[in-house]
Design a protein around this motif. Structure first.
Motif, PDB file in Angstrom:
ATOM      1  N   LEU A  83       0.808  -1.220   0.000  1.00 19.44           N
ATOM      2  CA  LEU A  83       0.000   0.000   0.000  1.00 19.44           C
ATOM      3  C   LEU A  83       0.841   1.270   0.000  1.00 19.44           C
ATOM      4  O   LEU A  83       0.331   2.348  -0.269  1.00 19.44           O
ATOM      5  CB  LEU A  83      -0.924   0.017   1.224  1.00 19.44           C
ATOM      6  CG  LEU A  83      -2.319  -0.573   1.028  1.00 19.44           C
ATOM      7  CD1 LEU A  83      -3.086  -0.554   2.346  1.00 19.44           C
ATOM      8  CD2 LEU A  83      -3.092   0.182  -0.040  1.00 19.44           C
ATOM      9  N   GLY A  85       2.407   2.469   2.699  1.00 19.81           N
ATOM     10  CA  GLY A  85       2.431   3.102   4.010  1.00 19.81           C
ATOM     11  C   GLY A  85       3.433   2.416   4.920  1.00 19.81           C
ATOM     12  O   GLY A  85       4.050   1.410   4.563  1.00 19.81           O
ATOM     13  N   ARG A 245      -4.335   2.788  -2.719  1.00 20.11           N
ATOM     14  CA  ARG A 245      -3.474   3.896  -2.291  1.00 20.11           C
ATOM     15  C   ARG A 245      -3.890   5.190  -2.992  1.00 20.11           C
ATOM     16  O   ARG A 245      -3.988   6.252  -2.363  1.00 20.11           O
ATOM     17  CB  ARG A 245      -2.005   3.598  -2.574  1.00 20.11           C
ATOM     18  CG  ARG A 245      -1.132   4.805  -2.243  1.00 20.11           C
ATOM     19  CD  ARG A 245       0.348   4.594  -2.431  1.00 20.11           C
ATOM     20  NE  ARG A 245       1.027   5.863  -2.284  1.00 20.11           N
ATOM     21  CZ  ARG A 245       1.323   6.428  -1.116  1.00 20.11           C
ATOM     22  NH1 ARG A 245       0.987   5.812   0.002  1.00 20.11           N
ATOM     23  NH2 ARG A 245       1.934   7.588  -1.056  1.00 20.11           N
TER      24      ARG A 245
END
Length: 268
Positions: A83, A85, A245
């Motif tokens: 993602l 992150g 995302r």
């Protein structure tokens, strides 16, 4: 469908080395026509024009299933890692994540989130819809606990990968001084997943992202078994992670969404 016919004229029941190579090449040709071919579809639906801000956190939860097979743990881990992150609680075998460009958001661990909000996000008690989420947020201490752990959004993940078709004939044999396999087997898999995003501060559903990938893999028996695997689930993970995302950081919003926003800025 392509059919490759091969005729051998030897009458003694034995194949020469050249004939065995012709058979192997023929099987390989059939396999290459079938394998490595995938169809991919990605959809996005946005209901609220908002985007994650720098240093806010999300949690990805597998949607509870009353019947049937739920989302695989392997797929959840793949999605978390891709993602873009920072993983707050990486599990064994996971990296801390692959930070992407723009918003440096964090990804809270599934089990750690359930423990922090116990018992409200257990499979039997988790809210089934946003109406249930709003009722949960009105309970004493819930909103305060969410504020303490810093999780703003929950992503509900639903779907699975399953075998949809297959066939062929494949056999192996072993004898004095020799062993080998002959034949061709194939199977088709389909990966379908939906990620729905809820705002834990406002009690609203922001929208959803979905992906559907199907592909065919084959196993060739040409003396040694040769598998040609189409990475259906991995492709679904990559497609869903990229689109999710984009949705979270608001790349589809005017001005690039949160990717252009300063930390602490307002939602678009």
């Amino acid at each position: 469908m392509t059919v490759i016919a091969m005729h051998f004229n030897r009458s003694d029941g034995k194949r020469s080395g050249q004939e065995r190579w012709q058979l192997a090449l023929g099987l390989a040709g059939v396999a290459l026509l079938a394998a490595g071919c995938m169809t991919t579809k990605v959809d996005e639906t946005r209901q609220v024009a908002t985007a994650i801000q720098a240093n806010e956190s999300i949690v990805v939860l597998r949607k509870p299933q009353l019947e049937g097979t739920g989302t695989e743990e392997k797929f959840l881990g793949c999605l978390q890692e891709n993602l873009g992150g920072e993983l707050v609680h990486p599990v064994e075998g996971q990296s801390s994540g692959k930070p992407g460009d723009g918003v440096p958001f964090k990804i809270y661990g599934e089990q750690q989130f359930a423990d922090a909000l116990f018992p409200w996000f257990e499979p039997s008690t988790a809210p089934a819809n946003v109406a249930g989420l709003r009722m949960l947020l009105e309970r004493p201490g819930v909103a305060e606990r969410l504020e303490q752990i810093g999780v703003r959004y929950v992503v509900w993940l639903d779907g699975s990968t399953r075998k949809t078709d297959g066939g062929g004939a494949f056999s192996c044999a072993i004898g004095p001084g020799a062993a080998g396999c002959i034949g061709l087997g194939w199977w088709e898999k389909q990966s379908g997943y939906v990620a729905s995003v809820w705002d834990l501060r406002t009690g609203m559903e922001l929208g959803s992202v979905s992906t559907d990938v199907s592909g065919t893999s084959v196993l060739i028996g040409a003396v040694a078994p040769i598998p040609i695997i189409t990475p259906v689930q991995r492709t679904a993970c990559n497609r869903l992670a990229g689109q999710l995302r984009s949705f979270l950081v608001g790349e589809d919003l005017v001005g690039g969404g949160a990717a252009a926003a300063a930390p602490g800025g307002g939602s678009h």
